[in-house]
Design a protein around this motif. Sequence first.
Motif: not given
Length: 271
Positions: A24-25, A27-29, A31-37
């Motif tokens: 899951n981590k 996959r989030l990386e 997609l760039g979601i962790l950077k946005t959060v």
Amino acid sequence: MGRMLRMRETCEYEATRNARLLENKARLESLGILKTVSEIRKPLTPKRQYHKRLYALTPLRRSHRLNATTDHLQPRRSLRLAPKVEPTKKKTTLCEGEEEKVRPANAPYIEVRDADLQITPEGSARRCNSKGRGSVYNPIFGICCHFCRQKKLCGEEDCKRCGNFDVDEPCLGKTDCSVCHSSSGVFCRACLKVRYGEEIEEVRENKGWTCPHCIEEKGTNPYWICNSSICLRKRMKAPTGLAIYKAREMGYKSVAHLLMEELQRGNKLKR
């Protein structure tokens, strides 16, 4: 055997869980979601930097009271510590052979204004209708009785002070002691009659009339004392109140005669 099976199942569950978290981590990386959060969690306004203020470089504040003159630097003193200065009395020039007259207590000198020299016809008529203590209260021209302490205009028709507001004339409805000329010798018609059994007309004609205070001080009439509430409290005695009814029922002329008899009786019992 069962314990080993449970431990094996736990290890397999933990391995599966960790593998799923890593998947899951990743996959989030991607997609760039962790950077946005992480960017959202940053504060919108930059943190203010604290600059320590050096007070030694700024001028100190001083009171305007101290900046005006050096007189204000003197320490404050209480007024009761200041030297007492006797009030200066207005001196009057007397001719040879003349003696300085003592102003009576029933004719005190007062400074009045034109607005004070006014009384309505209704008030004047009401003043003359009551000769006891008077019915018109006047804090300026009314003379305070030592017993009832009412500053009322007297009800005497010929009184120029209460009728015409002539400050140089005495009040005919108030007494004046020929010895002390003080406020303790001022009584109205009603108090003089009820408390001491004397009439105001007789006192007015008697130029040598003395108040109960002076009579007691001279000792001319033993046990004759002032029975006002002020003087009785000074003697550690309770005020008599409406003792005139008791005095008249017992045959006494006034409250003063009743008290004089009680004081004589008490003195005999002490002996």
